[in-house]
Design an enzyme around this catalytic site. Structure first.
Site, PDB file in Angstrom:
ATOM      1  N   SER A 146      61.062  14.298  12.675  1.00 25.11           N
ATOM      2  CA  SER A 146      60.687  14.062  14.068  1.00 25.11           C
ATOM      3  C   SER A 146      61.889  13.497  14.804  1.00 25.11           C
ATOM      4  O   SER A 146      62.762  12.867  14.189  1.00 25.11           O
ATOM      5  CB  SER A 146      59.538  13.047  14.126  1.00 25.11           C
ATOM      6  OG  SER A 146      59.306  12.626  15.458  1.00 25.11           O
ATOM      7  N   TYR A 159      55.919   4.359  12.885  1.00 24.99           N
ATOM      8  CA  TYR A 159      56.151   5.809  12.808  1.00 24.99           C
ATOM      9  C   TYR A 159      57.650   6.108  12.801  1.00 24.99           C
ATOM     10  O   TYR A 159      58.112   6.934  12.011  1.00 24.99           O
ATOM     11  CB  TYR A 159      55.461   6.488  13.991  1.00 24.99           C
ATOM     12  CG  TYR A 159      55.585   7.994  13.980  1.00 24.99           C
ATOM     13  CD1 TYR A 159      55.045   8.743  12.935  1.00 24.99           C
ATOM     14  CD2 TYR A 159      56.223   8.674  15.011  1.00 24.99           C
ATOM     15  CE1 TYR A 159      55.160  10.129  12.913  1.00 24.99           C
ATOM     16  CE2 TYR A 159      56.341  10.058  15.003  1.00 24.99           C
ATOM     17  CZ  TYR A 159      55.803  10.777  13.949  1.00 24.99           C
ATOM     18  OH  TYR A 159      55.916  12.141  13.928  1.00 24.99           O
TER      19      TYR A 159
HETATM   20  C1  8X3 Z   1      56.434  13.269  17.310  1.00 31.89           C
HETATM   21  C2  8X3 Z   1      57.483  12.938  18.299  1.00 31.89           C
HETATM   22  O1  8X3 Z   1      57.873  11.602  20.437  1.00 31.89           O
HETATM   23  O2  8X3 Z   1      55.723  11.318  19.387  1.00 31.89           O
HETATM   24  O3  8X3 Z   1      56.907  13.335  16.015  1.00 31.89           O
HETATM   25  O4  8X3 Z   1      57.669  10.366  18.385  1.00 31.89           O
HETATM   26  S1  8X3 Z   1      57.154  11.486  19.142  1.00 31.89           S
END
Ligand code: 8X3
Length: 264
Positions: A146, A159
């Site tokens: 990502s 995340y």
């Molecule tokens: C998803 C991209 O912008 O939500 O993996 O982090 S973001």
């Protein structure tokens, strides 16, 4: 576990796609099948992967549904047994974001789940399938990272940390497998609008999920990312696309997103 192939033909190149029950994973399974791969569609939701394999077969492709939770090592071992001794492509797509609070208010369980699926699960699938990837003589590990693995942003702590983990594991693997017939690649998508990603992140809050994409002319779709993955996976065997960052035109950077004003 179902291990009976649903196939209209038997292509000689094989692929495993984890997280194939929806979004980027399902779109990737479809496109790889169109490109001639026999695709093992792996995900926790058995009904979803079974329906997907049926759909691929009715379109003339070859697919095998495999219920699998990459965070459960026994489940991953069963996936490897279903795949057998040779595999050309592993798309480590299973992943996700849970929660959007600041680090000061982080939910430990959400963080654990993010590391479990984005890092440990990726490692377990890779570890189990690596012998088959090597045995094929032309293997590829393609990790779905990502842009969150390239930069930090407020509220993204767990995340972004997990997706930085995906990126670093990819680099480590490329170094460790330097003398093996296995390519190691990462695709790092930015803003992709899928049915589930943002909804899961915000615990089912549709309003918050919709707000992420509000006014953005054209976020990427799952098919845009699947198309790029299929391109990476179909380069000649000596071509390793180390990393491919892909964003919608409207997203110049993580915090710089063009949005149309609300209509009257
Ligand atoms: C998803 C991209 O912008 O939500 O993996 O982090 S973001």
């Amino acid at each position: 576990m179902s291990d009976s192939p649903t196939s209209a033909r038997t292509p000689d190149r094989t692929a495993v796609v984890t997280g194939a029950s929806s979004g980027i994973g399902a779109a990737t399974a479809r496109m790889l099948a169109e490109a001639g791969f026999r695709v093992f569609c792996a995900a926790r939701r058995a009904d979803r992967v079974e329906a997907l394999a049926e759909e691929i077969a009715s379109a003339g492709g070859a697919a095998v549904p495999v219920p699998c939770d990459v965070t459960d090592n026994d489940s991953v071992t069963r996936l490897a047994a279903t795949v057998g001794g040779s595999l050309n492509l592993l798309v480590n797509n299973a992943g996700g974001a849970f929660g959007s609070g600041p680090v000061a208010e982080a939910d430990s369980e959400d963080w654990r789940r993010m590391f479990e699926v984005n890092v440990i699960g990726l490692m377990q699938a890779t570890r189990a399938l690596l012998p088959a990837l090597v045995a094929s003589g032309d293997g590829m590990i393609l990790n779905v990272g990502s842009t969150a693995g390239r930069i930090a942003y407020e509220g993204g702590g767990g995340y972004t940390a997990a997706k930085h983990g995906t990126q670093v594991v990819t680099e480590t693997l490329r170094l460790e497998l330097w003398d093996q017939p296995v390519r190691v690649c990462e695709i790092a998508p930015g803003m992709v609008r899928t049915d589930e990603f943002a909804l899961v992140r915000f615990g089912g809050d549709q309003e918050k999920a919709d707000a992420i994409y509000r006014g953005v002319p054209d976020p990427l779709t799952a098919e845009d990312v699947a198309d790029a993955i299929t391109w990476m996976a179909t380069r000649p065997a000596h071509v390793n696309v180390d990393e491919l960052v892909i964003r919608p035109r409207a997203q110049a950077a993580q915090h710089k997103v063009f949005r149309l004003p609300p209509s009257e």
